[in-house]
Design a protein around this motif. Structure first.
Motif, PDB file in Angstrom:
ATOM      1  N   LEU A  46       0.867  -1.228  -0.144  1.00  0.00           N
ATOM      2  CA  LEU A  46       0.032   0.037   0.045  1.00  0.00           C
ATOM      3  C   LEU A  46       0.586   1.375   0.034  1.00  0.00           C
ATOM      4  N   GLU A  47       1.833   1.365   0.845  1.00  0.00           N
ATOM      5  CA  GLU A  47       2.857   2.510   1.018  1.00  0.00           C
ATOM      6  C   GLU A  47       3.614   2.807  -0.349  1.00  0.00           C
ATOM      7  N   ASP A  48       3.969   1.559  -1.093  1.00  0.00           N
ATOM      8  CA  ASP A  48       4.501   1.462  -2.253  1.00  0.00           C
ATOM      9  C   ASP A  48       3.710   2.116  -3.508  1.00  0.00           C
ATOM     10  N   GLU A  49       2.349   1.773  -3.414  1.00  0.00           N
ATOM     11  CA  GLU A  49       1.513   2.159  -4.358  1.00  0.00           C
ATOM     12  C   GLU A  49       1.088   3.903  -4.049  1.00  0.00           C
ATOM     13  N   LEU A  50       1.060   4.189  -2.789  1.00  0.00           N
ATOM     14  CA  LEU A  50       0.717   5.672  -2.688  1.00  0.00           C
ATOM     15  C   LEU A  50       2.114   6.316  -2.634  1.00  0.00           C
ATOM     16  N   GLY A  51       3.085   5.876  -2.538  1.00  0.00           N
ATOM     17  CA  GLY A  51       4.396   6.669  -2.547  1.00  0.00           C
ATOM     18  C   GLY A  51       4.416   7.556  -1.142  1.00  0.00           C
ATOM     19  N   LEU A  52       3.937   6.908  -0.235  1.00  0.00           N
ATOM     20  CA  LEU A  52       4.086   7.318   1.088  1.00  0.00           C
ATOM     21  C   LEU A  52       4.585   6.367   2.294  1.00  0.00           C
ATOM     22  N   GLU A  53       5.258   6.927   3.301  1.00  0.00           N
ATOM     23  CA  GLU A  53       5.414   6.307   4.319  1.00  0.00           C
ATOM     24  C   GLU A  53       4.570   6.411   5.403  1.00  0.00           C
ATOM     25  N   LEU A  54       3.649   5.488   5.693  1.00  0.00           N
ATOM     26  CA  LEU A  54       2.444   5.608   6.570  1.00  0.00           C
ATOM     27  C   LEU A  54       2.677   5.372   8.016  1.00  0.00           C
ATOM     28  N   PHE A  55       3.858   4.621   8.330  1.00  0.00           N
ATOM     29  CA  PHE A  55       4.254   4.353   9.632  1.00  0.00           C
ATOM     30  C   PHE A  55       5.818   4.713   9.966  1.00  0.00           C
ATOM     31  N   GLU A  56       6.228   5.250  10.966  1.00  0.00           N
ATOM     32  CA  GLU A  56       7.569   5.629  11.257  1.00  0.00           C
ATOM     33  C   GLU A  56       8.330   4.325  11.616  1.00  0.00           C
ATOM     34  N   ARG A  57       9.286   3.785  11.119  1.00  0.00           N
ATOM     35  CA  ARG A  57       9.916   2.458  11.387  1.00  0.00           C
ATOM     36  C   ARG A  57      10.807   2.617  12.498  1.00  0.00           C
ATOM     37  N   GLY A  58      11.147   3.906  12.792  1.00  0.00           N
ATOM     38  CA  GLY A  58      12.232   4.059  13.865  1.00  0.00           C
ATOM     39  C   GLY A  58      11.939   3.782  15.371  1.00  0.00           C
ATOM     40  N   TYR A  76       9.760   1.273  18.288  1.00  0.00           N
ATOM     41  CA  TYR A  76       9.357  -0.055  18.473  1.00  0.00           C
ATOM     42  C   TYR A  76       8.008  -0.446  18.063  1.00  0.00           C
ATOM     43  N   ARG A  77       7.080   0.536  18.584  1.00  0.00           N
ATOM     44  CA  ARG A  77       5.645   0.335  17.913  1.00  0.00           C
ATOM     45  C   ARG A  77       5.633   0.866  16.611  1.00  0.00           C
ATOM     46  N   ALA A  78       4.433   0.371  16.064  1.00  0.00           N
ATOM     47  CA  ALA A  78       4.116   0.858  14.512  1.00  0.00           C
ATOM     48  C   ALA A  78       3.337   2.388  14.774  1.00  0.00           C
ATOM     49  N   THR A  79       4.135   3.338  14.533  1.00  0.00           N
ATOM     50  CA  THR A  79       3.672   4.605  14.924  1.00  0.00           C
ATOM     51  C   THR A  79       3.326   5.511  13.621  1.00  0.00           C
ATOM     52  N   LEU A  80       2.257   5.882  13.584  1.00  0.00           N
ATOM     53  CA  LEU A  80       1.897   6.394  12.241  1.00  0.00           C
ATOM     54  C   LEU A  80       2.608   7.845  11.978  1.00  0.00           C
ATOM     55  N   SER A  81       2.852   7.972  10.735  1.00  0.00           N
ATOM     56  CA  SER A  81       3.572   9.281  10.389  1.00  0.00           C
ATOM     57  C   SER A  81       2.388  10.329  10.117  1.00  0.00           C
ATOM     58  N   ASP A  82       2.736  11.579   9.986  1.00  0.00           N
ATOM     59  CA  ASP A  82       1.977  12.592   9.637  1.00  0.00           C
ATOM     60  C   ASP A  82       1.145  12.351   8.565  1.00  0.00           C
ATOM     61  N   ALA A  83       1.461  11.861   7.550  1.00  0.00           N
ATOM     62  CA  ALA A  83       0.725  11.514   6.340  1.00  0.00           C
ATOM     63  C   ALA A  83      -0.151  10.269   6.710  1.00  0.00           C
ATOM     64  N   GLY A  84       0.422   9.362   7.289  1.00  0.00           N
ATOM     65  CA  GLY A  84      -0.379   8.093   7.755  1.00  0.00           C
ATOM     66  C   GLY A  84      -1.518   8.467   8.874  1.00  0.00           C
ATOM     67  N   ARG A  85      -1.451   9.597   9.689  1.00  0.00           N
ATOM     68  CA  ARG A  85      -2.553   9.879  10.367  1.00  0.00           C
ATOM     69  C   ARG A  85      -3.805  10.694   9.664  1.00  0.00           C
ATOM     70  N   LEU A  86      -3.325  11.314   8.666  1.00  0.00           N
ATOM     71  CA  LEU A  86      -4.570  12.121   7.582  1.00  0.00           C
ATOM     72  C   LEU A  86      -4.957  10.703   6.836  1.00  0.00           C
TER      73      LEU A  86
END
Length: 325
Positions: A39-51, A53-63
């Motif tokens: 899904l991220e590849d298709e959108l060209g977005l990083e939806l989660f911050e991989r840095g 331990y938890r899967a935290t939404l990025s700003d783009a991911g929250r929207l």
């Protein structure tokens, strides 16, 4: 973009971890990770911050999450609608009610049923006297709330709902309101009695509380009847709940009319015995019966007392040919 990708994304966002989301979706953790990555590849977005331990939404991911949740909700609603169309849930439920029926509690019930079955259209019609029974007989209504006037009990299933008191009234400065009580029948007949016209077809339709040989105006709804009486242009019976405010302020006064044979109308919820009932019509039937059972004192009278009075009034009414309200 696929439905599964959006579901996987939302599950991870809600759980805060890919492993927990996999358990919720009954998938393996690698399968969920692949769905989200695709899904991220298709959108060209990083939806989660991989840095972290938890899967935290990025700003783009929250929207994106807000829009994705709305899309999934719409898809599920569409699926539900399709299931209802293919199943036993009927698309339309038709309810006919006697014109004197108090609508406050009924609206609460219809709102609750509508919330359970949001795709179903409810058609509400107002009938008068035997009109509701005729609508049920002619299959123009699935359920009715009405008196038993014109009802064939062998084919109709009914449950007591409530009693409505009907009082003869006139405007406070009307000649009938200022004369001594009880009012002589000859005097009553010289002033227009405002009556509801039966909405059933046929000249033998039953009626309530009309003075034979008197001056008469006919209307087709309770509101018009009340307005004409308030204008001082006649007198007539009104449901007590309809005239409550005007009686309290003194705009209307209660008349003593010995010829007024029925002072209380019993209302029942009724349906055909010889027809199948859809899911929504059955739910509405159950809700109406539940409300009646939970509110035995509605309309100012318990069911037993109201039924006893109504039976006495009904006996008098059926024994007379002068029956209209």
């Amino acid at each position: 973009m696929t439905h599964d990708q959006l579901l996987a994304f939302l599950a991870v966002a809600d759980a805060g971890a890919f492993t927990a989301a996999a358990l919720t979706l009954h998938k393996s953790q690698p399968a969920v990770s692949k769905l989200v990555r695709n899904l991220e590849d298709e959108l060209g977005l990083e939806l989660f911050e991989r840095g972290s331990y938890r899967a935290t939404l990025s700003d783009a991911g929250r929207l994106f999450r807000e829009r994705a949740a709305a899309v999934i909700e719409q898809v599920e609603a569409l699926k539900s609608f399709a299931r209802e169309l293919a199943g036993d849930v009927e698309p339309i439920v038709r309810l006919a009610v006697e014109a004197v029926t108090p609508l406050g509690s009924l609206m609460t019930i219809l709102r609750a049923v509508g919330a359970r079955f949001p795709t179903v259209r409810i058609e509400l019609a107002t009938e008068r006297l035997a009109g509701a029974a005729a609508a049920l007989q002619d299959e123009r209504a699935d359920l009715v709330i009405a008196t038993r006037l014109g009802v064939s009990s062998a084919r109709i299933e009914s449950a007591y709902l409530q009693a409505v008191r009907v009082v003869p009234v006139a405007r406070r400065d009307h000649p009938l309101a200022t004369c001594s009580a009880p009012i002589p029948p000859a005097l009553l007949r010289t002033h227009a009695q405002i009556v509801l016209r039966d909405s059933a077809q046929g000249s033998d339709s039953p009626s309530l509380n009309v003075l034979a040989g008197g001056l008469r105006w006919s209307v087709t709804d309770v509101t018009a009847k009340k307005d004409i009486i308030l204008a001082g242009m006649g007198w007539g019976g009104l449901p007590e709940h309809v005239a409550e405010r005007e009686l309290a302020t003194g705009e209307l006064v209660v008349l003593e009319v010995p010829e007024f044979e029925v002072d209380r109308m019993e209302l029942f919820v009724m349906r055909r015995r010889d027809r199948p009932h859809g899911v929504v019509a059955s739910a509405l039937w159950d809700e109406l019966k539940r409300w009646a059972a939970a509110a035995p004192a509605n309309a100012g009278s318990g069911p037993r007392r109201a039924q006893a009075r109504g039976r006495r009034a009904s006996t008098r009414a059926h024994g007379s040919r002068r029956k209209q309200r």
